[in-house]
Design a protein around this motif. Structure first.
Motif, PDB file in Angstrom:
ATOM      1  N   PRO A   1       1.509 118.839  94.481  1.00 28.93           N
ATOM      2  CA  PRO A   1       0.334 119.708  94.138  1.00 28.93           C
ATOM      3  C   PRO A   1       0.656 121.106  96.018  1.00 28.93           C
ATOM      4  O   PRO A   1       1.605 121.426  96.303  1.00 28.93           O
TER       5      PRO A   1
ATOM      6  N   GLN B   1      -4.498 122.153 100.092  1.00 30.95           N
ATOM      7  CA  GLN B   1      -5.262 121.768  98.946  1.00 30.95           C
ATOM      8  C   GLN B   1      -6.515 122.049  99.031  1.00 30.95           C
ATOM      9  O   GLN B   1      -6.787 122.334 100.994  1.00 30.95           O
ATOM     10  N   PRO B   2      -7.553 120.791  98.465  1.00 34.68           N
ATOM     11  CA  PRO B   2      -8.683 120.848  98.903  1.00 34.68           C
ATOM     12  C   PRO B   2      -9.223 120.581  99.743  1.00 34.68           C
ATOM     13  O   PRO B   2      -9.080 118.870  99.509  1.00 34.68           O
ATOM     14  N   TYR B   3      -9.707 120.680 100.700  1.00 34.49           N
ATOM     15  CA  TYR B   3      -9.777 120.011 101.963  1.00 34.49           C
ATOM     16  C   TYR B   3     -11.047 120.968 102.957  1.00 34.49           C
ATOM     17  O   TYR B   3     -10.857 121.794 103.268  1.00 34.49           O
ATOM     18  N   GLN B   4     -11.699 119.050 103.234  1.00 34.02           N
ATOM     19  CA  GLN B   4     -13.346 119.943 103.414  1.00 34.02           C
ATOM     20  C   GLN B   4     -13.787 120.649 104.526  1.00 34.02           C
ATOM     21  O   GLN B   4     -13.608 121.700 104.495  1.00 34.02           O
ATOM     22  N   PRO B   5     -12.645 120.714 106.027  1.00 34.88           N
ATOM     23  CA  PRO B   5     -12.966 120.959 107.398  1.00 34.88           C
ATOM     24  C   PRO B   5     -11.240 122.659 106.798  1.00 34.88           C
ATOM     25  O   PRO B   5     -10.195 121.720 107.998  1.00 34.88           O
TER      26      PRO B   5
ATOM     27  N   GLU C   1      -7.734 119.266 111.917  1.00 39.89           N
ATOM     28  CA  GLU C   1      -7.813 120.525 111.455  1.00 39.89           C
ATOM     29  C   GLU C   1      -6.484 121.132 112.438  1.00 39.89           C
ATOM     30  O   GLU C   1      -5.850 122.222 112.845  1.00 39.89           O
TER      31      GLU C   1
ATOM     32  N   PRO D   1      -1.663 119.682 106.442  1.00 34.82           N
ATOM     33  CA  PRO D   1      -0.394 118.069 106.482  1.00 34.82           C
ATOM     34  C   PRO D   1       0.596 118.183 105.641  1.00 34.82           C
ATOM     35  O   PRO D   1       0.788 118.563 104.189  1.00 34.82           O
TER      36      PRO D   1
ATOM     37  N   THR E   1       2.377 117.150 102.177  1.00 37.00           N
ATOM     38  CA  THR E   1       2.028 116.369 100.871  1.00 37.00           C
ATOM     39  C   THR E   1       2.408 115.099 100.690  1.00 37.00           C
ATOM     40  O   THR E   1       1.800 114.307  99.762  1.00 37.00           O
TER      41      THR E   1
END
Lengths: 666, 458
Positions: free
Chosen positions: A393, A397-401, A493, A498, A500
């Motif tokens: 991808p 990224q769909p990354y929450q924080p 964070e 990160p 991938t």
């Protein structure tokens, strides 16, 4: 050849008959085959005699001799197969290194038939067992890749000399190039018989009895400008050779008629056209060349492989971005590292671009042949691509924080990021190790053993974000039970976004970006090396011994196996300060390949360096354009404070280094 | 089921649960842990779809497919995550974990490391003790992974012969960790002739060759001393590792009895331990306090002792499981893992060509009369190759055949060979070696651990 009384005579007869065989004569070949057939009791002597003949006969007579060998194994079979099989690799490769391109092509075809059963025979086994033919094939794959690159280099230099770049060059343009004759003008695939008197032309070898058609031209090995064969017939080395195949006009050979792919393909096509135009305007702009090369590679990949849809989607995204980018701003910035040898624009002219294998004829050919394994191989990258199990991808990224910095790497859709990502996904060959940007030596890069300098820096920098965090934890039960989310964020964070592939995080600052680029390259190279190693066979290394282990250092970045080991062997301790060049990859350039040390006038010692995965010259150092023995140079410049010592250059493996270690004291 | 309708039916029915690639998605709340067990010979694929997740401290990449084979492991999330699991395994999600404590332990160590950095001194030397299956190795791995993520280079030392660390069981190793720990394959891989998708680690190995350190304390102690010597020498020269310090894993057995405590003291002294983490056992904690409260390291530091909770995720690993992991480790040494295939080399040697020492199990021998003699005979007994060696591992030592037994004992391991054939009549035997190098000029040690294993070849 001493096999008793009779054999000598027979072998002598056979030999003299061979001597006369200078062209591809059906009559003579079948005659020799019959002699061999009628004297199987002297098979050993005959086989030896033929092997010797192949070895000693001048290059232009080698092919007919091989055809005799071929005819014998196909029509007589055992015990000849056995006897020839013994040194098949040496017999084949030694000759291959000496003959010119058209003969090589014939030999490729012949090799292909060896992997199949004898035509018309009931026996389903191949002519020669795969364990004999496979090593040859592998070696050829490697050699071709190497040559193609050397050739591109060569062409580029030429262009610079000519100070002219044409966007469309006719084959004739290159007729007068200084590289050895013929090489540039391989016979057009369907050339009529008698094209070149010395070389067996396409058709005239109707083998005596086996009916096998060497001349059956389409045997895979001729993709230049022709529509490719269906995959089943594709000759592996050809696929592997990569660069030649991207010379195919894009419209041809594309067989998957899937809509999205077709569109993607045409997009790429357009981009290529645009890039070519740009290239024509700015012939010295490497970035354009790089992009062009990448696009062409991409095209090849799309044409030669069935990529999983998710990867295609990924590519498509990138291409879309790139098209927009190229419309908006057409000056893509290259990352500092990758410098492809610019691809001549003439690539669109297949016949002219036959890689001139013979540009490196002579003694250096073998070295280069051998060295070839070090060069990036499209085949590896393709395999690597298939090894990647999940779509890669985009960095975002769909990354929450989420650290908002994450997408920075992708926000600017430019060629370099496409390259990076494709490379990361294992779809493009890695660029040569970026430590040198000198174009003249880019085919002889600093061996990948040593990481770019910044990888050696202590990792303090990566800890800086933590240093600012207040850390009051002590090893007391109460303190250990407190919740400290800010410290946890120091593991996430605050470390940056990160990777991938492995989840390792990198800061968004300049240094972090550099590291990340190196890191992605590393991932790619590993995929590639693993794919290569799969073919070559690999093994566990011995553990290092105490002294080496104590002396070894971990480089901060995981630049891979090679790095760790090399740094852990004696090289690390002696050359850590000057990791540049205790050894050099054997140069591709034929002029350099024969060079002597200007100081002692002796040749360089060539050896296979496992860690570097290539043939190297030990104790070699490049100063300006000249290559010296590192030790000679050190001796000569002794007072100038050089750190190189005689005897150190054995960065080879875990075992090899003992000797080196002993020769200098810590 | 109707009898006689299709032969294949019964097998299909029985194997169905394991064969179908079930895909499950687990939603993990923040600070919870998904624990799973994959049977030997089985595999699952795990993909983190969103959020953050880590496996024993190593962060997992989003959308990367990780494959786990024959393992008992867990994935923890600080922020919550969604996991997709393909394949079947035993699993459950735990909300209660000692992770906060463990992470704080790491931060406390970080503080010590920062201090060490400032005064150019030594980072903490941490020893983890606790009974079998209390999560020692997992904690060591977690602390190592966190240290790596923080940009450190810890020296990880394994003193537990039951399990190898980057080597086969029976070895004691020290390994600097500078790069990410493999999440799919134990600790990762020692160097091979090619690259590995996860950077290889470079261990130094010493061979003990017995299952329990208490089987032969006369042998294990000098080896531990040697291991400490090598590690401290490395630290002395390697500033980054020096600041980070050591993390030492210990065998569970030495936390369980009197003789063991003696070995703990030995390790504490040799490695200048200044931090002891006691896992789970209250009694052990008290015993350690008694022993070390007044103890000073060679540099005069006192020892910090702290008890940490045992994770509820610790499971007993029965002998069968241990044996299977042991065999897997040996196989991996020669043949590589699922990601890269290695080709070992078969070598044939004459009985006369080799020097082989068999380890005496001293503590067993001491029951024999004439203990004095035992002392004189040394640690090893020189033996000829014999059929009893079949399917055993021999450690090839970095020593020469003329070296004394003590020198051989103190030597580090060059590698291992596996005896695949012994021909008594022809007086020749065959071994599997990692690569084709002459090994006859090196002494070899034959231990009883790892045990003989048929399954390595074939």
């Amino acid at each position: 050849m001493s096999y008793g009384q009779g054999p000598d005579d027979i072998a002598e007869d056979f030999k003299s008959a061979l001597q006369d065989l200078s062209i591809n004569s059906r009559f003579e070949i079948s005659n020799l085959t019959i002699i061999a057939k009628e004297n199987t009791e002297h098979a050993f002597a005959i086989a030896e005699s033929l092997k010797l003949h192949i070895k000693q006969t001048p290059p232009q007579k080698k092919l007919p001799a091989f055809y005799v060998l071929d005819s014998i194994v196909k029509n007589v079979g055992t015990p000849y197969t056995l006897f020839f099989g013994r040194q098949l690799y040496a017999t084949f490769m030694e000759a291959y290194a000496l003959v010119d391109t058209s003969v090589r092509r014939k030999m490729d075809e012949m090799l292909k038939t060896w992997k199949e059963p004898v035509p018309g025979s009931m026996d389903p086994r191949p002519v020669f067992p795969p364990e004999l033919t496979r090593p040859i094939e592998n070696a050829l794959i490697k050699a071709k890749t190497s040559f193609v690159q050397a050739h591109q280099e060569h062409l580029k230099n030429q262009q610079q000399q000519l100070n002219r770049v044409r966007s469309t060059a006719s084959p004739a343009t290159y007729r007068d190039t200084p590289t050895p004759p013929n090489a540039y003008r391989p016979p057009p695939p369907n050339v009529a018989p008698g094209y070149a008197p010395n070389y067996p032309p396409q058709q005239p070898y109707p083998p005596p009895m086996n009916g096998q058609q060497y001349s059956n031209q389409p045997n895979g090995q001729q993709p230049y400008g022709l529509p490719p064969r269906p995959p089943s017939q594709q000759y592996p080395p050809q696929v592997a050779a990569g660069p030649p195949s991207w010379q195919q006009p894009p419209s041809q050979g594309y067989q998957v008629a899937e809509n999205s792919i077709a569109r993607l393909n045409s997009d790429i096509d357009k981009l290529i056209t645009t890039s070519k135009a740009e290239w024509a305007q700015n012939p010295y702009d490497n970035s354009i060349g790089t992009r062009l090369k990448a696009l062409l590679d991409l095209q090849t990949i799309l044409q030669n492989q069935q990529l999983p849809p998710d990867q295609i989607a990924l590519i498509k995204d990138q291409v879309d971005q790139l098209s927009q980018a190229s419309q908006a701003a057409n000056k893509p910035q290259l990352p500092s590292t990758p410098v492809y040898p610019p691809v001549p624009v003439v690539v669109a002219q297949p016949p002219a671009q036959q890689p001139s294998l013979s540009s490196i004829l002579g003694p250096s050919a073998l070295a280069a042949l051998a060295r070839a394994s070090a060069t990036p191989q499209p085949v590896a990258s393709m395999q690597a691509a298939t090894q990647i199990r999940s779509p890669q991808p985009p960095y975002a990224q769909p990354y929450q924080p989420p650290p908002p910095s994450a997408p920075t790497a992708t926000s600017a859709p430019e060629a370099s990021s496409l390259l990076d990502r494709l490379r990361a996904a294992g779809m493009l060959p890695a660029v040569s190790t970026p430590t040198t940007t000198s174009t003249s030596s880019s085919s002889v890069p600093v061996p990948p053993v040593f990481p770019p300098p910044y990888l050696n820096t202590p990792p303090t920098a990566s800890r800086t974000p933590l240093a600012t965090l207040s850390n009051d934890v002590v090893l007391k039960p109460a303190s250990l039970k407190e919740r400290r989310p800010h410290l946890i964020s120091g593991l996430y964070e605050r470390l940056g976004a990160p990777c991938t592939q492995c989840g390792r995080r990198f800061q968004a600052d300049e240094e972090g970006k550099k590291k990340k680029t190196a890191h992605m390259d590393w991932h790619f190279k590993v995929h590639q090396r693993m794919a290569e190693a799969e073919v070559r066979g690999q093994h566990r290394s011995w553990y290092v011994d105490e002294l080496d282990w104590i002396k070894s250092r971990e480089v901060e970045d995981e630049s891979g196996n090679a790095t760790t080991i090399a740094n852990n062997s004696s090289a690390a301790t002696t050359t850590a300060n000057d990791p540049k060049l205790q050894y050099l990859a054997v140069p591709d350039d034929p002029a350099l390949a024969n060079s002597l040390c200007p100081i002692c006038q002796e040749k360089f010692e060539m050896k296979w360096l496992d860690e570097a995965q290539e043939f190297v010259w030990m104790d070699a150092k490049k100063v300006g354009d000249r290559i010296y023995h590192a030790s000679c140079y050190a001796e000569a410049t002794k007072d100038v404070n050089t750190q190189i010592k005689r005897g150190t250059p054995e960065p080879a493996g875990v075992l090899g280094k003992r000797k080196a270690e002993a020769s200098h004291s810590f | 089921m109707i009898p006689g309708l299709g032969q294949a039916a019964p097998t299909a029915t029985f194997s169905a649960p394991t064969i179908t690639a079930t895909v499950a998605v687990h939603e993990l709340r923040p600070e919870s842990e998904w624990r799973f067990e994959v049977a030997i010979g089985q595999k699952i694929e795990v993909r983190i779809m969103s959020g953050t997740a880590e496996l024993f401290g190593t962060e997992l990449a989003l959308n990367h497919v990780y494959t786990f084979r024959g393992t008992k492991s867990s994935i923890y999330t600080w922020h919550g995550c969604r996991i997709e699991v393909t394949g079947s395994c035993e699993e459950y999600t735990a909300e209660e974990t000692p992770m906060l404590q463990y992470a704080n332990t790491h931060f406390a160590l970080e503080k010590l490391r920062d201090e060490a950095h400032q005064r150019q001194g030594d980072g903490p030397r941490v020893m983890v003790v606790g009974p079998n299956n209390s999560g020692k190795t997992s904690l060591v791995k977690l602390l190592t992974a966190y240290a790596i993520r923080t940009g450190r280079q810890p020296m990880v030392i394994n003193t537990d012969p039951r399990e190898g660390l980057l080597s086969i069981p029976g070895t004691l190793t020290a390994t600097p960790f500078a790069s990410i720990i493999d999440v799919e394959q134990g600790w990762g891989s020692s160097p091979t002739s090619t690259s590995s998708p996860v950077p290889v680690k470079l261990p130094i190995c010493y061979y003990y060759g017995l299952a329990s350190p208490e089987d032969n304390t006369k042998l294990v102690k000098p080896i531990l001393t040697r291991l400490a010597l090598a590690s401290t020498s490395r630290l002395a020269e390697d500033q980054i590792i020096k600041e980070t310090g050591m993390i030492i894993d210990t065998p569970g057995i030495i936390s369980q009895g009197k003789g063991g405590y003696d070995l703990i003291s030995h390790i504490v002294a040799e490695f200048s331990i200044n931090t002891i983490l006691v896992l789970g056992s209250e009694r052990l904690h008290i015993e350690m306090q008694k022993r070390f409260s007044a103890h000073r390291t060679s540099t005069g530091e006192s020892i910090t002792l702290v008890k940490l909770d045992k994770s509820g995720g610790c499971v007993d690993r029965d002998d069968t499981f241990m044996q299977q992991t042991q065999e897997a480790a040996i196989k991996e040494y020669f043949f590589g893992d699922s990601r890269s295939t290695l080709s070992p080399h078969t070598q044939q040697m004459g009985f006369e060509d080799v020097t082989i020492y068999k380890i005496r199990e001293a503590n067993a021998l001491s029951f024999l009369p004439g203990g004095m003699e035992e002392e004189a005979t040394g640690l090893y007994e020189k033996v000829e190759p014999n059929p009893g060696m079949l399917h055993c591992m021999l450690a090839v030592m970095y020593a020469t055949t003329s070296d004394s037994q003590d020198t051989v004992r103190d030597a580090s391991v060059m590698g291992f060979v596996y005896v695949s054939e012994v021909d008594d009549k022809k007086r020749r035997f065959k071994v599997l070696a990692p690569m084709n190098t002459r090994i006859t000029d090196r002494p070899m040690i034959w231990g009883s651990w790892p045990e003989a294993s048929m399954s390595v070849i074939g």
